[in-house]
Scaffold this motif. Structure first.
Motif, short mmCIF file in Angstrom:
data_model
loop_
_atom_site.label_atom_id
_atom_site.label_comp_id
_atom_site.label_asym_id
_atom_site.label_seq_id
_atom_site.Cartn_x
_atom_site.Cartn_y
_atom_site.Cartn_z
N GLY A 1 29.59 -4.73 9.38
CA GLY A 1 31.01 -4.59 9.08
C GLY A 1 31.66 -5.93 8.80
O GLY A 1 30.98 -6.92 8.52
N GLU A 2 32.96 -5.95 8.90
CA GLU A 2 33.73 -7.15 8.62
C GLU A 2 33.82 -8.05 9.85
O GLU A 2 33.99 -7.58 10.97
N ALA A 3 33.70 -9.36 9.60
CA ALA A 3 33.87 -10.33 10.69
C ALA A 3 35.31 -10.32 11.18
O ALA A 3 36.24 -10.17 10.40
N VAL A 4 35.48 -10.45 12.48
CA VAL A 4 36.80 -10.45 13.10
C VAL A 4 37.03 -11.82 13.75
O VAL A 4 36.14 -12.36 14.42
N PHE A 5 38.23 -12.38 13.53
CA PHE A 5 38.56 -13.70 14.06
C PHE A 5 39.70 -13.59 15.05
O PHE A 5 40.48 -12.64 15.02
N ALA A 6 39.80 -14.57 15.92
CA ALA A 6 40.89 -14.60 16.90
C ALA A 6 42.22 -14.78 16.17
O ALA A 6 42.29 -15.47 15.15
N PRO A 7 43.28 -14.13 16.65
CA PRO A 7 44.60 -14.28 16.02
C PRO A 7 45.00 -15.75 15.91
O PRO A 7 44.84 -16.52 16.86
N GLY A 8 45.47 -16.13 14.73
CA GLY A 8 45.85 -17.52 14.50
C GLY A 8 44.69 -18.41 14.08
O GLY A 8 44.88 -19.58 13.78
N ASN A 9 43.47 -17.85 14.09
CA ASN A 9 42.29 -18.63 13.71
C ASN A 9 41.46 -17.86 12.68
O ASN A 9 40.24 -17.87 12.72
N GLU A 10 42.17 -17.18 11.76
CA GLU A 10 41.49 -16.37 10.77
C GLU A 10 40.87 -17.24 9.67
O GLU A 10 41.33 -18.34 9.40
N PHE A 11 39.84 -16.71 9.04
CA PHE A 11 39.19 -17.39 7.92
C PHE A 11 40.06 -17.23 6.68
O PHE A 11 40.50 -16.13 6.35
N ASP A 12 40.33 -18.33 5.99
CA ASP A 12 41.15 -18.33 4.77
C ASP A 12 40.25 -18.64 3.59
O ASP A 12 39.77 -19.78 3.44
N PRO A 13 39.97 -17.66 2.71
CA PRO A 13 39.05 -17.91 1.58
C PRO A 13 39.59 -18.94 0.59
O PRO A 13 38.82 -19.48 -0.21
N ASN A 14 40.88 -19.22 0.63
CA ASN A 14 41.46 -20.20 -0.29
C ASN A 14 41.52 -21.61 0.29
O ASN A 14 42.00 -22.53 -0.36
N LYS A 15 41.04 -21.77 1.50
CA LYS A 15 41.10 -23.05 2.18
C LYS A 15 39.74 -23.73 2.13
O LYS A 15 38.70 -23.06 2.16
N LYS A 16 39.73 -25.05 2.02
CA LYS A 16 38.48 -25.81 2.03
C LYS A 16 38.12 -26.16 3.47
O LYS A 16 38.98 -26.58 4.25
N TYR A 17 36.84 -25.95 3.79
CA TYR A 17 36.35 -26.26 5.12
C TYR A 17 35.23 -27.29 5.03
O TYR A 17 34.54 -27.41 4.01
#
Length: 198
Positions: A67-83
């Motif tokens: 299924g879909e990965a779940v992240f802690a509130p306020g620490n979500e993965f942003d596909p538009n952000k560079k990591y």
């Protein structure tokens, strides 16, 4: 000598600039679980093609939920952000965030005179392994017994085996029904020609 020291300092400065630039990028957030939306089945036990005769106690029904990965509130993965790509993470198997409340198996054929086509076959399937921390299974635990302990945390990986042979050699297409939170998931096996002991 001064020229050499200047070149060394310049190299260290440029290197530091490069690492600072990379250091500005945050590490990608770490998922805390999986929201199950699918369950896959594979059958082991010398099953090379549909309707191949196989002894009942050679079969292992392996399930894997995804299924879909779940992240802690306020620490979500942003596909538009560079990591940063230099982050090191430990490999972990994420548990599900879901609850399993129903788990039933049916067949298109009679298993015996009591368990006819379309009736629950939970008593002829036993748990071989299950990866939920909610439940301490035993070797003799049948799916019918497990059903009595639901709901439990939805497992990511689990395996079932048959604990008895069909009354006569017969061909079965199994339908497996799960209720994960409010989602009904139904999957079917390949057609299996199941026999008694060799």
């Amino acid at each position: 000598m001064k020229k050499f020291m200047f070149i060394c300092m310049l190299g260290a400065f440029l290197s530091a600039c490069g690492s600072d630039k990379e250091g500005e990028l945050p590490c990608p957030p770490t998922a805390i679980g999986v929201d199950v939306n699918a369950i896959d089945l594979s059958v082991d036990g010398n099953v090379s093609q549909d309707n191949t005769a196989v002894v009942f106690n050679d079969l292992v029904f392996n399930f894997e939920s995804s299924g879909e990965a779940v992240f802690a509130p306020g620490n979500e993965f942003d596909p538009n952000k560079k990591y940063s790509t230099d982050c090191v993470g430990l490999p972990v198997i994420l548990g599900s965030i879901n609850t399993l409340s129903e788990f039933n198996i049916y067949s298109t054929a009679d298993y015996n005179s009591k368990l006819t086509a379309g009736t629950s076959l939970n008593e002829v399937f036993s748990v071989q392994s299950i990866d939920t921390g909610d439940f301490d299974y035993g070797e003799s635990l049948t799916l019918k017994q497990l059903q009595g302990d639901l709901p439990i945390s939805a497992p990511r990986y689990f395996s079932l085996i048959l604990n008895q042979a069909p009354e006569v050699e017969s061909s079965h297409l199994f339908y497996i029904e799960f209720m994960v939170d409010d989602k009904q998931i139904i999957i079917e096996s390949t057609e299996l020609l199941i026999t008694g002991n060799e």
